[in-house]
Design a protein around this motif. Structure first.
Motif, PDB file in Angstrom:
ATOM      1  N   LYS A 197      -3.685  17.613   2.862  1.00  0.00           N
ATOM      2  CA  LYS A 197      -2.660  17.042   3.729  1.00  0.00           C
ATOM      3  C   LYS A 197      -3.193  16.627   5.096  1.00  0.00           C
ATOM      4  CE  LYS A 197      -0.340  20.759   3.048  1.00  0.00           C
ATOM      5  NZ  LYS A 197      -1.205  21.278   1.975  1.00  0.00           N
ATOM      6  N   LYS A 198      -4.120  17.426   5.645  1.00  0.00           N
ATOM      7  CA  LYS A 198      -4.631  17.113   6.976  1.00  0.00           C
ATOM      8  C   LYS A 198      -5.310  15.753   6.977  1.00  0.00           C
ATOM      9  CE  LYS A 198      -7.490  19.013  10.694  1.00  0.00           C
ATOM     10  NZ  LYS A 198      -8.327  20.164  11.130  1.00  0.00           N
ATOM     11  N   GLN A 199      -6.211  15.526   6.013  1.00  0.00           N
ATOM     12  CA  GLN A 199      -6.884  14.238   5.936  1.00  0.00           C
ATOM     13  C   GLN A 199      -5.917  13.129   5.548  1.00  0.00           C
ATOM     14  OE1 GLN A 199      -9.922  13.183   6.646  1.00  0.00           O
ATOM     15  NE2 GLN A 199     -10.576  15.178   7.383  1.00  0.00           N
ATOM     16  N   PHE A 200      -4.981  13.442   4.652  1.00  0.00           N
ATOM     17  CA  PHE A 200      -4.025  12.438   4.183  1.00  0.00           C
ATOM     18  C   PHE A 200      -3.198  11.906   5.350  1.00  0.00           C
ATOM     19  CE2 PHE A 200       0.136  11.181   2.544  1.00  0.00           C
ATOM     20  CZ  PHE A 200      -0.211  10.317   1.520  1.00  0.00           C
ATOM     21  N   PHE A 201      -2.668  12.797   6.189  1.00  0.00           N
ATOM     22  CA  PHE A 201      -1.807  12.347   7.278  1.00  0.00           C
ATOM     23  C   PHE A 201      -2.609  11.863   8.480  1.00  0.00           C
ATOM     24  CE2 PHE A 201       1.217  14.930   4.833  1.00  0.00           C
ATOM     25  CZ  PHE A 201       2.251  14.008   4.726  1.00  0.00           C
ATOM     26  N   HIS A 202      -3.866  12.317   8.636  1.00  0.00           N
ATOM     27  CA  HIS A 202      -4.728  11.744   9.660  1.00  0.00           C
ATOM     28  C   HIS A 202      -4.955  10.257   9.397  1.00  0.00           C
ATOM     29  CE1 HIS A 202      -5.896  14.477  12.707  1.00  0.00           C
ATOM     30  NE2 HIS A 202      -6.462  15.369  11.915  1.00  0.00           N
ATOM     31  N   ASN A 203      -5.120   9.924   8.114  1.00  0.00           N
ATOM     32  CA  ASN A 203      -5.383   8.540   7.715  1.00  0.00           C
ATOM     33  C   ASN A 203      -4.144   7.874   7.117  1.00  0.00           C
ATOM     34  OD1 ASN A 203      -8.296   8.827   8.256  1.00  0.00           O
ATOM     35  ND2 ASN A 203      -8.252  10.199   6.485  1.00  0.00           N
ATOM     36  N   PHE A 204      -2.976   8.360   7.509  1.00  0.00           N
ATOM     37  CA  PHE A 204      -1.731   7.909   6.897  1.00  0.00           C
ATOM     38  C   PHE A 204      -1.514   6.407   7.096  1.00  0.00           C
ATOM     39  CE2 PHE A 204       2.931   7.424   6.741  1.00  0.00           C
ATOM     40  CZ  PHE A 204       3.174   7.976   5.498  1.00  0.00           C
ATOM     41  N   PHE A 205      -1.822   5.913   8.292  1.00  0.00           N
ATOM     42  CA  PHE A 205      -1.603   4.490   8.585  1.00  0.00           C
ATOM     43  C   PHE A 205      -2.466   3.618   7.667  1.00  0.00           C
ATOM     44  CE2 PHE A 205      -2.884   0.652  10.996  1.00  0.00           C
ATOM     45  CZ  PHE A 205      -1.641   0.053  11.106  1.00  0.00           C
ATOM     46  N   THR A 206      -3.740   3.958   7.544  1.00  0.00           N
ATOM     47  CA  THR A 206      -4.633   3.182   6.686  1.00  0.00           C
ATOM     48  C   THR A 206      -4.236   3.299   5.222  1.00  0.00           C
ATOM     49  OG1 THR A 206      -6.433   3.608   8.252  1.00  0.00           O
ATOM     50  CG2 THR A 206      -7.046   2.775   6.081  1.00  0.00           C
ATOM     51  N   ILE A 207      -3.881   4.506   4.793  1.00  0.00           N
ATOM     52  CA  ILE A 207      -3.467   4.707   3.404  1.00  0.00           C
ATOM     53  C   ILE A 207      -2.222   3.887   3.074  1.00  0.00           C
ATOM     54  CG2 ILE A 207      -2.500   6.425   1.808  1.00  0.00           C
ATOM     55  CD1 ILE A 207      -4.418   8.465   3.047  1.00  0.00           C
ATOM     56  N   MET A 208      -1.253   3.880   3.983  1.00  0.00           N
ATOM     57  CA  MET A 208      -0.031   3.108   3.741  1.00  0.00           C
ATOM     58  C   MET A 208      -0.304   1.609   3.769  1.00  0.00           C
ATOM     59  SD  MET A 208       2.115   5.409   3.056  1.00  0.00           S
ATOM     60  CE  MET A 208       3.665   4.524   3.015  1.00  0.00           C
ATOM     61  N   LEU A 209      -1.244   1.178   4.626  1.00  0.00           N
ATOM     62  CA  LEU A 209      -1.618  -0.237   4.624  1.00  0.00           C
ATOM     63  C   LEU A 209      -2.157  -0.638   3.261  1.00  0.00           C
ATOM     64  CD1 LEU A 209      -3.434  -1.129   7.992  1.00  0.00           C
ATOM     65  CD2 LEU A 209      -1.340  -2.126   7.087  1.00  0.00           C
ATOM     66  N   PHE A 210      -3.130   0.124   2.756  1.00  0.00           N
ATOM     67  CA  PHE A 210      -3.725  -0.195   1.459  1.00  0.00           C
ATOM     68  C   PHE A 210      -2.746   0.026   0.310  1.00  0.00           C
ATOM     69  CE2 PHE A 210      -8.216   0.879   3.179  1.00  0.00           C
ATOM     70  CZ  PHE A 210      -8.300  -0.388   3.729  1.00  0.00           C
ATOM     71  N   GLY A 211      -2.004   1.140   0.357  1.00  0.00           N
ATOM     72  CA  GLY A 211      -1.171   1.527  -0.777  1.00  0.00           C
ATOM     73  C   GLY A 211       0.151   0.805  -0.878  1.00  0.00           C
ATOM     74  N   VAL A 212       0.666   0.301   0.222  1.00  0.00           N
ATOM     75  CA  VAL A 212       1.971  -0.385   0.207  1.00  0.00           C
ATOM     76  C   VAL A 212       1.801  -1.882   0.444  1.00  0.00           C
ATOM     77  CG1 VAL A 212       4.260  -0.523   1.263  1.00  0.00           C
ATOM     78  CG2 VAL A 212       3.161   1.702   0.973  1.00  0.00           C
ATOM     79  N   VAL A 213       1.288  -2.235   1.619  1.00  0.00           N
ATOM     80  CA  VAL A 213       1.105  -3.654   1.931  1.00  0.00           C
ATOM     81  C   VAL A 213       0.137  -4.289   0.935  1.00  0.00           C
ATOM     82  CG1 VAL A 213       0.377  -5.304   3.697  1.00  0.00           C
ATOM     83  CG2 VAL A 213       1.560  -3.212   4.366  1.00  0.00           C
TER      84      VAL A 213
END
Length: 523
Positions: A100-116
């Motif tokens: 979770k720590k790494q996931f939410f640290h990189n949440f913005f980038t993950i959501m960019l790749f995973g959603v947009v």
């Protein structure tokens, strides 16, 4: 007992045996996959997915020879089996096991790749297939089919890459590949469901807005349902003593509540995959800490085992389905035409992924321009992220079956051709790209070069921690200055600042109610 009753009983018994035999054989083949996978576990070139596909192809070949070319299946699964029984444990375990720590640290980038990224990739694949398929003689697909193809081939499977990457050596890259893969799957399913509700007969500019609004509604409500279920489960485990220190009840409650969240989402026409993913995240963040020590150990192994078996079932079936003679004959397309269609689809998949990974990585790096250099994605990281998402897996198969079959069977030549195309793309991408993943990662990220990827959070002083908090005891001018400083820090380090304040809120309010240690003791 009269003659008719005796005949009915014998018939029912025969039908029961007819169902038990194929299930028994299929389970035996799954056990064979486990044994072979055990001997290959030291070889990071071949993962469980590739092993299951090869065993499935071998089993399909044997069945073809026994049935004299009539069938290659032991069992025939429909899309409901995929979505109701096999996908939920896979996605729930992904959410439960996520760091979770790494996931939410990189949440913005993950959501960019995973959603947009899914929107960009789906648009390119849909438009490209709509333009290229008819040019090579493949016609008969509807507009909804083309839109569905975009979402089907935008769903990734990053298992091969994750087996090669080392989480301790490359935490940033591992987090991005893992997080983007899971969010990508959930987004693909949500977008697929939104497209199914679309009235393709009245397509116009507002339909794109309608899809976006419907997607945002499904995404937000499904997430909220998953979060609520996870919090309710955590509160029950923390507040009601009848389940405490009883491993069986604790595990049963977590399993049933997770599955209940999935079924409720499906009942209300939401995204069950997105719901159960966030349910898994919040259960591991809160509920897991409220269980006994034996339950903590058992839950991780139980959820991982269920996910592993479900994935093995799916890839084993894909291997058998590749040899389905009925679909190949029903498609009524020549071998070369099918090969061209599969090649076009694979090319569009590569193009669609490249079209968002590299531009969105630039956006992510710009947003994190004031963050430490280790938190930015380099060109080598971007290439690995692009490569990791080229493999297609369980979600693509499930969506294709849902779009182009009915209970796993289709009598339409066009639909049969698309099912074959999906299976071939999954086989090719998993085997070829899977085999090439290890040498690619080793070449781009040699072991001695991974030490610079350690991701550390920038330090924030105690004074900075108080910035967003207004005080009635201080003057209005002091509060205004404090608000300006807080806003400045948010602009300079948005991701870290938001994550930091969430942790403070979590420690102060959420954990005392729902359970769990302080954030500095948790992952």
């Amino acid at each position: 007992m009269n003659t008719s009753e005796y005949y009915n009983s014998v018939t029912n018994l025969a039908e029961g045996h007819a169902q038990v035999v194929p299930i028994t054989v299929f389970v035996a083949v799954v056990c064979l996959c486990l044994v072979i996978g055990h001997y290959l576990q030291e070889n990071r070139w071949v993962n469980e997915s590739i092993t299951a596909i090869f065993v499935g192809c071998l089993a399909g070949t044997i069945i073809l020879l026994i049935s004299k070319g009539k069938s290659s299946h032991i069992l025939r699964f429909d899309e409901e089996l995929f979505f109701i029984y096999l996908l939920p444990p896979i996605i729930f375990n992904a959410g439960f096991q996520v760091k979770k720590k790494q996931f939410f640290h990189n949440f913005f980038t993950i959501m960019l790749f995973g959603v947009v990224g899914v929107f960009i990739s789906s648009s390119i694949i849909s438009a490209g297939s709509m333009w290229l398929f008819p040019k090579f003689g493949f016609v008969g697909l509807t507009t909804r089919d083309y839109l569905g193809i975009g979402t089907i081939f935008s769903s990734t499977d990053t298992v091969c890459t994750l087996q090669v990457l080392h989480q301790d050596e490359t935490p940033l890259l591992y987090s991005l590949v893992f997080g983007e893969g899971v969010v990508n799957d959930a987004t693909s399913v949500v977008l697929f469901n939104a497209i199914q509700k679309l009235d393709v007969n009245t397509l116009h500019g507002w339909q794109a807005v309608h899809i976006l609004v419907d997607f945002l509604y499904l995404f937000s409500t499904s997430t909220a349902l998953g979060v609520a279920t996870g919090l309710i489960t955590s509160y029950i485990l923390k507040g009601l003593y009848f389940v405490r220190h009883c491993t069986v009840r604790e595990i049963a409650l977590m399993l049933l509540m997770a599955y209940l969240s999935y079924m409720l989402a499906e009942l209300f026409s939401l995204s069950g995959i997105l719901t159960v993913f966030f349910c898994g995240i919040f259960m591991s963040h809160y509920a897991w800490h409220n269980t006994s020590e034996s339950s903590k150990i058992t839950t991780r192994h139980v959820f991982a085992t269920m996910s592993f078996i479900a994935e093995t079932f799916i890839f084993l079936y894909v291997g058998m389905d590749a040899l389905d003679v009925e679909k190949w004959k029903l498609s009524k397309l020549s071998f070369w035409t099918l090969l061209v269609i599969c090649t076009i689809t694979m090319f569009l998949t590569l193009l669609g992924r490249a079209a968002f990974v590299f531009p969105l990585a630039v956006v992510s790096n710009y947003a994190n321009r004031n963050a430490p250099h280790s938190s930015k994605t380099t060109l080598k990281h971007q290439v690995i992220i692009w490569w990791a998402g080229l493999m297609r897996g369980a979600v693509s198969i499930a969506l294709a079956f849902k779009q182009f079959t009915h209970s796993g069977v289709t009598w339409d030549p066009v639909n049969a051709a698309m099912v074959i195309t999906t299976v071939v793309v999954v086989l090719f991408s998993t085997i070829v790209f899977g085999f090439l993943t290890k040498p690619l990662v080793s070449y781009l990220l040699p072991p001695h070069a991974n030490t610079g990827d350690i991701h550390r959070e920038p330090t924030i002083s105690k004074e900075d921690m108080k910035l967003p908090l207004l005080s009635f005891e201080e003057s209005a001018a002091t509060n205004v200055l404090r608000a300006k400083d807080s806003l400045s820090m948010l602009i300079e380090r948005p991701v870290y600042t938001i994550h930091h304040y969430w942790r403070r809120f979590d420690d102060a309010y959420m954990r005392p109610i729902f359970g769990g240690p302080q954030s500095n003791n948790s992952s």
